[in-house]
Scaffold this motif. Structure first.
Motif, PDB file in Angstrom:
ATOM      1  N   HIS A 268       0.854  -1.196   0.000  1.00 59.89           N
ATOM      2  CA  HIS A 268       0.000   0.000   0.000  1.00 59.89           C
ATOM      3  C   HIS A 268       0.886   1.241   0.000  1.00 59.89           C
ATOM      4  CE1 HIS A 268      -3.630  -2.370   0.824  1.00 59.89           C
ATOM      5  NE2 HIS A 268      -2.866  -3.086   1.622  1.00 59.89           N
ATOM      6  N   GLY A 269       0.670   2.118  -0.960  1.00 61.64           N
ATOM      7  CA  GLY A 269       1.518   3.288  -1.108  1.00 61.64           C
ATOM      8  C   GLY A 269       1.308   4.362  -0.062  1.00 61.64           C
ATOM      9  N   ASP A 270       0.243   4.265   0.752  1.00 57.02           N
ATOM     10  CA  ASP A 270      -0.002   5.317   1.731  1.00 57.02           C
ATOM     11  C   ASP A 270       0.860   5.170   2.981  1.00 57.02           C
ATOM     12  OD1 ASP A 270      -1.317   2.982   2.314  1.00 57.02           O
ATOM     13  OD2 ASP A 270      -3.028   3.957   3.281  1.00 57.02           O
ATOM     14  N   ILE A 271       1.613   4.084   3.089  1.00 54.22           N
ATOM     15  CA  ILE A 271       2.520   3.890   4.223  1.00 54.22           C
ATOM     16  C   ILE A 271       3.952   4.084   3.725  1.00 54.22           C
ATOM     17  CG2 ILE A 271       3.325   2.302   6.006  1.00 54.22           C
ATOM     18  CD1 ILE A 271       0.645   0.900   5.842  1.00 54.22           C
ATOM     19  N   ASP A 272       4.635   5.084   4.250  1.00 53.90           N
ATOM     20  CA  ASP A 272       6.001   5.406   3.833  1.00 53.90           C
ATOM     21  C   ASP A 272       6.987   4.527   4.613  1.00 53.90           C
ATOM     22  OD1 ASP A 272       8.481   6.495   3.276  1.00 53.90           O
ATOM     23  OD2 ASP A 272       7.733   8.542   3.198  1.00 53.90           O
TER      24      ASP A 272
END
Length: 215
Positions: A48-52
């Protein structure tokens, strides 16, 4: 519910805070599944791209270093009675045998026990409090604590994240490859069936022709 499934329902900011808090409390000397939370979160970040992953690794590192430092201060102030109290509360982790084993490691390896203790579940819980109880000089503890926290938390996050990215990429390629193979097999099967049907149809008229009588 699986840890990763539960984490998927939590906002990214909460995951950063949760990872730092759980690892910090574990490093302080309270048995918690810090490594499981970190690995699950890093794997989730790869999907998931929303977690850096950089922020995630930084939070995990901060939790490890701060938690260990607080554990060191508590151990230095509480001394051996603290280990006895922890043994009563958490006999599975702070039994006399485990404490003795950890103490021998610390006396033999010193700073290295703090550093490499990050990679061993039991020593990860012991490192801070036991270093304080044994009166390890704080500057030595701090160096080993910071380096161990960075390598363990940052390294674990990076490795799990990139393994997850590569695995997902391969799974996508495999799914496309499987689709292509399935289409080719289907087309080949259709050609074989049609060829057999045509051959059988050609053989029928030959079988139906009357055999000429012998003169």
């Amino acid at each position: 519910m699986h840890v990763q499934e539960w984490l998927e329902t939590v906002p990214a900011v909460s995951i950063y805070a949760l990872v730092g808090l759980v690892i910090g409390v574990e490093s302080l000397g309270i048995p918690l599944p810090g490594e499981i939370i970190l690995v699950s979160s890093a794997l989730l970040a790869s999907q998931h791209g929303d977690i850096d992953p950089v922020v995630l690794g930084a939070c995990a590192t901060a939790g490890a270093i701060i938690g260990d430092s607080i554990g060191y201060a508590i151990g230095r102030k509480g001394g051996r009675p603290l280990l006895a109290w922890l043994g009563d509360r958490f006999p599975r982790h702070f039994s006399e045998g485990h404490v003795a084993t950890a103490e021998r490691s610390f006396r033999k390896w010193g700073m290295w026990a703090v550093f490499f203790g990050r990679f061993v579940a039991l020593l990860r819980i012991f490192a801070g409090p036991l270093a304080g109880v044994l009166r390890m000089p704080y500057w030595k503890f701090l160096i080993a604590n910071v380096l161990g926290g960075i390598v363990w938390a940052g390294g674990t996050t990076a490795v799990v994240y990139y393994v997850g990215v590569v695995a997902e990429s391969w799974l996508k390629r495999f799914s496309w490859l499987g689709l292509v193979v399935a289409v080719l097999l289907g087309a080949a099967s259709m050609l074989i069936v049609r060829r057999k049907a045509r051959k059988a149809q050609d053989e029928k008229p030959a079988a139906a022709e009357p055999v000429p009588a012998a003169e």
